[in-house]
Design a protein around this motif. Sequence first.
Motif, short mmCIF file in Angstrom:
data_model
loop_
_atom_site.label_atom_id
_atom_site.label_comp_id
_atom_site.label_asym_id
_atom_site.label_seq_id
_atom_site.Cartn_x
_atom_site.Cartn_y
_atom_site.Cartn_z
N LEU B 37 -61.90 -14.99 -5.24
CA LEU B 37 -61.59 -14.54 -6.60
C LEU B 37 -61.72 -13.03 -6.74
O LEU B 37 -60.89 -12.37 -7.37
CB LEU B 37 -62.54 -15.22 -7.60
CG LEU B 37 -62.10 -16.59 -8.13
CD1 LEU B 37 -63.20 -17.20 -8.98
CD2 LEU B 37 -60.81 -16.45 -8.95
N LEU B 38 -62.76 -12.50 -6.10
CA LEU B 38 -62.96 -11.04 -6.17
C LEU B 38 -61.79 -10.31 -5.51
O LEU B 38 -61.31 -9.29 -6.03
CB LEU B 38 -64.28 -10.66 -5.49
CG LEU B 38 -65.54 -11.07 -6.24
CD1 LEU B 38 -66.79 -10.75 -5.43
CD2 LEU B 38 -65.61 -10.37 -7.60
N PHE B 39 -61.34 -10.83 -4.36
CA PHE B 39 -60.17 -10.23 -3.72
C PHE B 39 -58.96 -10.32 -4.65
O PHE B 39 -58.17 -9.38 -4.77
CB PHE B 39 -59.87 -10.94 -2.39
CG PHE B 39 -60.72 -10.49 -1.25
CD1 PHE B 39 -60.92 -9.14 -0.98
CD2 PHE B 39 -61.33 -11.42 -0.41
CE1 PHE B 39 -61.70 -8.73 0.08
CE2 PHE B 39 -62.12 -11.01 0.66
CZ PHE B 39 -62.31 -9.67 0.91
N ALA B 40 -58.82 -11.48 -5.29
CA ALA B 40 -57.68 -11.68 -6.19
C ALA B 40 -57.72 -10.70 -7.35
O ALA B 40 -56.70 -10.11 -7.72
CB ALA B 40 -57.66 -13.12 -6.70
N PHE B 41 -58.91 -10.47 -7.91
CA PHE B 41 -59.04 -9.50 -9.00
C PHE B 41 -58.70 -8.10 -8.51
O PHE B 41 -58.01 -7.33 -9.17
CB PHE B 41 -60.47 -9.52 -9.56
CG PHE B 41 -60.74 -10.67 -10.48
CD1 PHE B 41 -59.84 -11.01 -11.48
CD2 PHE B 41 -61.90 -11.43 -10.35
CE1 PHE B 41 -60.10 -12.09 -12.33
CE2 PHE B 41 -62.15 -12.49 -11.19
CZ PHE B 41 -61.25 -12.82 -12.19
N ALA B 42 -59.22 -7.77 -7.32
CA ALA B 42 -59.04 -6.41 -6.81
C ALA B 42 -57.58 -6.11 -6.49
O ALA B 42 -57.11 -4.98 -6.68
CB ALA B 42 -59.90 -6.22 -5.56
N LEU B 43 -56.83 -7.11 -6.01
CA LEU B 43 -55.47 -6.87 -5.55
C LEU B 43 -54.43 -7.49 -6.46
O LEU B 43 -53.25 -7.54 -6.12
CB LEU B 43 -55.30 -7.44 -4.13
CG LEU B 43 -56.27 -6.88 -3.08
CD1 LEU B 43 -56.14 -7.63 -1.76
CD2 LEU B 43 -56.05 -5.40 -2.86
N ASP B 44 -54.84 -7.94 -7.65
CA ASP B 44 -53.98 -8.72 -8.53
C ASP B 44 -52.65 -8.05 -8.89
O ASP B 44 -51.63 -8.75 -8.97
CB ASP B 44 -54.74 -9.07 -9.81
CG ASP B 44 -53.92 -10.00 -10.70
OD1 ASP B 44 -53.48 -11.03 -10.18
OD2 ASP B 44 -53.73 -9.67 -11.87
N PRO B 45 -52.61 -6.73 -9.11
CA PRO B 45 -51.35 -6.14 -9.55
C PRO B 45 -50.18 -6.44 -8.61
O PRO B 45 -49.03 -6.45 -9.01
CB PRO B 45 -51.65 -4.64 -9.60
CG PRO B 45 -53.12 -4.56 -9.80
CD PRO B 45 -53.68 -5.73 -9.09
N ASP B 46 -50.49 -6.64 -7.35
CA ASP B 46 -49.40 -6.87 -6.40
C ASP B 46 -49.60 -8.21 -5.70
O ASP B 46 -50.35 -8.31 -4.73
CB ASP B 46 -49.37 -5.72 -5.37
CG ASP B 46 -48.12 -5.79 -4.50
OD1 ASP B 46 -47.47 -6.85 -4.49
OD2 ASP B 46 -47.84 -4.78 -3.85
N ARG B 47 -48.95 -9.27 -6.21
CA ARG B 47 -49.11 -10.60 -5.61
C ARG B 47 -48.60 -10.62 -4.16
O ARG B 47 -49.09 -11.38 -3.34
CB ARG B 47 -48.33 -11.65 -6.42
CG ARG B 47 -48.79 -11.79 -7.85
CD ARG B 47 -50.13 -12.46 -7.95
NE ARG B 47 -50.09 -13.89 -7.64
CZ ARG B 47 -51.13 -14.69 -7.72
NH1 ARG B 47 -52.30 -14.21 -8.06
NH2 ARG B 47 -51.00 -15.97 -7.43
N GLY B 48 -47.63 -9.78 -3.87
CA GLY B 48 -47.09 -9.74 -2.50
C GLY B 48 -48.15 -9.31 -1.50
O GLY B 48 -48.25 -9.86 -0.40
N VAL B 49 -48.94 -8.32 -1.92
CA VAL B 49 -50.02 -7.85 -1.03
C VAL B 49 -51.01 -8.98 -0.79
O VAL B 49 -51.44 -9.24 0.34
CB VAL B 49 -50.73 -6.63 -1.65
CG1 VAL B 49 -51.98 -6.28 -0.85
CG2 VAL B 49 -49.80 -5.44 -1.70
N LEU B 50 -51.38 -9.69 -1.86
CA LEU B 50 -52.33 -10.80 -1.73
C LEU B 50 -51.83 -11.83 -0.72
O LEU B 50 -52.59 -12.31 0.13
CB LEU B 50 -52.51 -11.49 -3.08
CG LEU B 50 -53.72 -11.10 -3.92
CD1 LEU B 50 -53.77 -11.92 -5.20
CD2 LEU B 50 -55.01 -11.26 -3.15
#
Lengths: 249, 224
Positions: B37-50
């Motif tokens: 979840l923390l990774f998702a919050f940190a990188l959320d603006p770009d779903r492609g990066v996630l």
Amino acid sequence: MSLVVRLRSAVCLLGRFPALAGVDLDVAAGETVLLSGGNGAGKTTLLRLLAGLIPLERGEGTVLGVDLGADRRSHRRRIGLVGPETGCYDDLTVRENLEFASRAAGVGADAVDESMAAFDLGRLADVRHGRLSTGQRRRLALAAALARRPELFLLDEPHAGLDAPARSQLDRVLRETAADGRAVLIASHELDLVRPVADREVVLVNGQAAGVLPEGSPQAPAASQPSQPSQPTETPETPGIPEPPGRST
Amino acid sequence: MSLLREAALIAGKDLRIEARARVVGQQVVPFGLIVLLLFAFALDPDRGVLTRVAPGLFWVTVLLAVLLGVSRAFALEADNGARDALRMSGLDGSSIFLGKAGALAVELLAFEALLTLGVVVLFDVRLASLPPLILASAAATVGLAAAGTLYGVLAAGIRARETLVPMLLLPVVAPVLLGATRAWEASIDGVPGDAWPWVGLLVIFATLFVGIGMLAFGPLLEES
């Protein structure tokens, strides 16, 4: 009678400190021996040496026919050691802890029921170790050693924490064990409790076997006397036992 | 008793204790999901990066869980003098190693299954090719469990073991992180052929550490 334990000039070091400084000891099958001596005399170290948990630094040692200098592991399955802690798992029940001990030693499941009965643990069979009282844990530790059906019992303060009925159970087990031809070494400060079940007493002073009671015991090796000239001093717990020249401990 | 029967005795004991204590279920799994979840919050603006970094994030999270699992596996033996009892049990060191590593591997596989679900839901990852992904995960898990168990007993008798184990273990398992991440990337991208060399690396790593562990665990347990 065959010797289960034979030590000659056994030396054990804890760090650089000689916790055992030349111990001679013979224990025969079917014999119960009390190890007495003050704090730091080397009683627990001696039991751990015989169990193979610490190495023999110098001297000779044979336990159950195994040379401790060459191999301190292969005889462990045949030993029941009860130390200051129970060696059991908090999240396993009494029965599960006993089953683990007996199966690890390659003993059948009937040993579990026998050991539970011997220490009156039947009604606690499904209670986890972590929920037992101190005395109940002690009984479990003793039962776990018994469930392995060992040829040699090494007991460190086995009466500690036990109530009167449990002490009677332990004494009965010790007598039956000796009658079966198995050997028992008991390290204890509670001499009045252990002496009635012991065939003889070996007194440790400063890491040496300083004397044997009763004197002239047929099992008492001559080498059990101190290797250095002794002073006629007495230890508070063992009146009449000569103490070797003191080493600061 | 045979080697495998002794190993099963140890593994059964460890798994039963874990099932009762629920440390994995109530602490390690939530920990892993929180990390995701923390990774998702940190990188959320770009779903492609996630989606692209999901395999790496997955295996980093697994590595952190391995540290917790190893710590837990040897904490069991530290209470009530159980380590001495284990030495006195007469069980072979190889059996104890296989049992403890096997139990840890089972716990990790359960953790990875739940974490995979989290990655699919949170990171929008599509698992295109399952066979290499499953084999890579299995081999990586065995390797991690074996290396973790080996380094766990190495540090078992040391007071600073909680900090020492990560320092010793993480550099050693770097090849697993690399291989498992690459195998997952290939499986997710739908080019499974690219995954197989990495699966091979993971199998070699697992075989190596199982072998070393079986040889070294007994003597290390004696010295711990």
